[in-house]
Design a protein around this motif. Structure first.
Motif, PDB file in Angstrom:
ATOM      1  N   UNK A 108       0.819  -1.223   0.000  1.00 18.16           N
ATOM      2  CA  UNK A 108       0.000   0.000   0.000  1.00 18.16           C
ATOM      3  C   UNK A 108       0.852   1.272   0.000  1.00 18.16           C
ATOM      4  N   UNK A 109       1.929   1.332   0.818  1.00 14.69           N
ATOM      5  CA  UNK A 109       2.738   2.568   0.774  1.00 14.69           C
ATOM      6  C   UNK A 109       3.414   2.771  -0.585  1.00 14.69           C
ATOM      7  N   UNK A 110       3.726   1.689  -1.271  1.00 15.01           N
ATOM      8  CA  UNK A 110       4.360   1.780  -2.591  1.00 15.01           C
ATOM      9  C   UNK A 110       3.327   2.221  -3.626  1.00 15.01           C
ATOM     10  N   UNK A 111       2.143   1.635  -3.549  1.00 12.51           N
ATOM     11  CA  UNK A 111       1.055   2.051  -4.450  1.00 12.51           C
ATOM     12  C   UNK A 111       0.707   3.523  -4.233  1.00 12.51           C
ATOM     13  N   UNK A 112       0.782   3.957  -2.978  1.00 11.09           N
ATOM     14  CA  UNK A 112       0.476   5.367  -2.687  1.00 11.09           C
ATOM     15  C   UNK A 112       1.486   6.275  -3.376  1.00 11.09           C
ATOM     16  N   UNK A 113       2.758   5.911  -3.326  1.00 10.52           N
ATOM     17  CA  UNK A 113       3.777   6.717  -4.016  1.00 10.52           C
ATOM     18  C   UNK A 113       3.490   6.759  -5.523  1.00 10.52           C
ATOM     19  N   UNK A 114       3.245   5.595  -6.085  1.00 13.57           N
ATOM     20  CA  UNK A 114       2.924   5.528  -7.522  1.00 13.57           C
ATOM     21  C   UNK A 114       1.709   6.415  -7.833  1.00 13.57           C
ATOM     22  N   UNK A 115       0.665   6.299  -7.035  1.00 12.06           N
ATOM     23  CA  UNK A 115      -0.573   7.032  -7.318  1.00 12.06           C
ATOM     24  C   UNK A 115      -0.404   8.538  -7.148  1.00 12.06           C
ATOM     25  N   UNK A 116       0.564   8.946  -6.336  1.00 15.69           N
ATOM     26  CA  UNK A 116       0.833  10.379  -6.168  1.00 15.69           C
ATOM     27  C   UNK A 116       1.822  10.909  -7.199  1.00 15.69           C
ATOM     28  N   UNK A 117       2.168  10.077  -8.167  1.00 22.94           N
ATOM     29  CA  UNK A 117       3.003  10.551  -9.264  1.00 22.94           C
ATOM     30  C   UNK A 117       4.496  10.346  -9.079  1.00 22.94           C
ATOM     31  N   UNK A 118       4.882   9.689  -7.969  1.00 22.07           N
ATOM     32  CA  UNK A 118       6.293   9.393  -7.759  1.00 22.07           C
ATOM     33  C   UNK A 118       6.648   8.039  -8.393  1.00 22.07           C
ATOM     34  N   UNK A 119       7.946   7.847  -8.604  1.00 17.72           N
ATOM     35  CA  UNK A 119       8.446   6.550  -9.052  1.00 17.72           C
ATOM     36  C   UNK A 119       9.236   5.942  -7.901  1.00 17.72           C
ATOM     37  N   UNK A 120       8.624   5.011  -7.159  1.00 16.04           N
ATOM     38  CA  UNK A 120       9.354   4.392  -6.037  1.00 16.04           C
ATOM     39  C   UNK A 120      10.501   3.531  -6.571  1.00 16.04           C
ATOM     40  N   UNK A 121      11.648   3.636  -5.917  1.00 15.80           N
ATOM     41  CA  UNK A 121      12.829   2.876  -6.331  1.00 15.80           C
ATOM     42  C   UNK A 121      13.274   1.992  -5.157  1.00 15.80           C
ATOM     43  N   UNK A 122      13.013   0.690  -5.302  1.00 17.91           N
ATOM     44  CA  UNK A 122      13.403  -0.283  -4.274  1.00 17.91           C
ATOM     45  C   UNK A 122      14.726  -0.921  -4.667  1.00 17.91           C
ATOM     46  N   UNK A 123      15.258  -1.734  -3.786  1.00 15.97           N
ATOM     47  CA  UNK A 123      16.584  -2.323  -4.032  1.00 15.97           C
ATOM     48  C   UNK A 123      16.784  -3.557  -3.162  1.00 15.97           C
ATOM     49  N   UNK A 124      17.677  -4.424  -3.621  1.00 12.95           N
ATOM     50  CA  UNK A 124      18.109  -5.512  -2.766  1.00 12.95           C
ATOM     51  C   UNK A 124      18.593  -4.951  -1.441  1.00 12.95           C
ATOM     52  N   UNK A 125      18.362  -5.697  -0.347  1.00 18.32           N
ATOM     53  CA  UNK A 125      18.595  -5.107   0.976  1.00 18.32           C
ATOM     54  C   UNK A 125      18.705  -6.234   2.011  1.00 18.32           C
ATOM     55  N   UNK A 126      19.013  -5.882   3.237  1.00 18.38           N
ATOM     56  CA  UNK A 126      18.827  -6.793   4.362  1.00 18.38           C
ATOM     57  C   UNK A 126      17.447  -6.544   4.949  1.00 18.38           C
ATOM     58  N   UNK A 127      16.735  -7.613   5.253  1.00 14.37           N
ATOM     59  CA  UNK A 127      15.451  -7.469   5.953  1.00 14.37           C
ATOM     60  C   UNK A 127      15.435  -8.373   7.180  1.00 14.37           C
ATOM     61  N   UNK A 128      14.725  -7.930   8.188  1.00 13.38           N
ATOM     62  CA  UNK A 128      14.603  -8.715   9.408  1.00 13.38           C
ATOM     63  C   UNK A 128      13.956 -10.052   9.088  1.00 13.38           C
ATOM     64  N   UNK A 129      14.496 -11.113   9.673  1.00  9.28           N
ATOM     65  CA  UNK A 129      14.027 -12.474   9.414  1.00  9.28           C
ATOM     66  C   UNK A 129      13.827 -13.121  10.787  1.00  9.28           C
ATOM     67  N   UNK A 130      12.590 -13.411  11.114  1.00  6.98           N
ATOM     68  CA  UNK A 130      12.296 -13.923  12.453  1.00  6.98           C
ATOM     69  C   UNK A 130      13.142 -15.174  12.743  1.00  6.98           C
TER      70      UNK A 130
END
Lengths: 244, 244
Positions: B119-141
């Protein structure tokens, strides 16, 4: 036992000099956090001289948005720089602080309601990290981006993570009455309205009135205190003003 | 019409020199994106020489985690630096690119399943921004943090945002057969298994085999192509290998 702690932006930055950290104050705060041994901690910091001048320069507030990508990146970039410094100070002292940037984590609906998924934050906490959030720009449907304040984050995190304790470390030693004395406890906004100058509507603006209003709505007890009382708060005491 | 486009890490960085951008390649990619006029675009980039050396130095992978906060900040910091450069290149050319850091946006459950709120990514897209994601470290339970690859992000974004088209811009011009020729279309993994060296289990590892496996699972058609074909892809063509 999750503790949500906010370090005020004016506590850790030189309020009157843009983009300048108050290194001594930040070191003192990081020392107190490291010495406390509190582990289930989620931190928030405000913008101070990193956030506010950039937001003001672009006329962006909680309600006034912008779609100017340069403004978004400037405000977010300044806040990320401050966040890096806060995390650095903590990590140097052995606190496993990791950034959690609200611009990538949440957004506002058209009516301004904040959606901030707390599962990724809880996961960091549960894996032994101390997530450090900060005031930021967040996407706001229909308005581009608007400002998300540290105080709003405190409320969202306290509720979303079912915090047992909430602390707001400010530049003043608590909520003050007309004689400048700290009010020890607040249970009802009407009792203190005369000191705060706000209305009792939910749309109060202004620092302390808005803080007290928001903190009264939490399930967890919240303390508002000054930097000298940070260690006491983390040690389980209730310095400053207790709001419940 | 949402387009999810991945720029391979080895396309935009000097693969053999740590923490080094391939400025010409990044400029070419940014030029093609800016010239295309495609607006509902969500970008992903890989780690290249920013991500992989740091991950390897700390023995972190998709399945091997770490709870070392210094490792977390080093890997995440390098990827944020690359992301800043990508966003800079786009913004300079008029593309309203804003960062979206997976470390702050998602996490993995104990079994490795990724949760990435879109939803936060769709919100950026819908507001006219181009979200740029990337490979990353993410928390892993249960594992601290693990690596989230750009390829995993492409899959999560294509599904979560109901993308109409998916593009993977790689260093090769498509999926190649044993003669080094581009296979024009793949509809079934069994048909190409002999070229890719992977098994047909879902846990295949290795670059192209894993990519093809994951892209075959998407509802949207996906194209794998080289940097020279980026403009064609963004213009609506289907260069390289079409996977559907």
């Amino acid at each position: 036992m999750t503790v949500v702690l906010k370090l005020g932006g004016s506590v850790i930055t030189e309020k009157d000099t843009p983009d300048t950290i108050d290194g001594d104050a930040l070191a003192d705060a990081a020392d107190a956090i490291a010495a406390s041994g509190v582990t289930d901690l989620v931190l928030v910091h405000g913008g101070g001289s990193f956030g506010h001048p950039h937001a003001a320069a672009h006329d962006v507030s909680r309600t006034e948005g912008t779609q100017d990508v340069a403004a978004v990146r400037e405000i977010h970039g300044a806040m990320r720089e401050l966040n890096d410094a806060v995390c650095d100070g903590l990590v140097e002292r052995g606190v496993p602080a990791v950034p959690h940037h609200p611009h990538s984590a949440g957004h506002r609906d058209a009516d301004g309601t904040l959606s901030l998924p707390t599962d990724p934050i809880a996961a960091k906490r549960d894996e032994g990290f101390v997530p450090v959030l900060h005031g930021d720009v967040v996407t706001h449907i229909g308005s581009g981006v608007t400002i998300l304040s540290g105080d709003e984050l405190v409320v969202a995190l306290a509720e979303g993570l079912s915090a047992e304790r909430v602390g707001v470390c400010s530049t003043v030693p608590g909520v003050l009455d007309d004689d400048g004395e700290v009010i020890p406890a607040i249970e009802n906004y009407a009792d203190v309205r005369r000191y705060l100058g706000g209305s009792d509507d939910t749309d109060v603006t202004g620092g302390m009135a808005a803080k007290v209003h928001a903190l009264l709505g939490l399930r967890a007890p919240a303390s508002v205190f000054g930097p000298d009382a940070l260690a006491d708060f983390l040690g389980g005491e209730q310095p400053g003003t207790l709001i419940r």
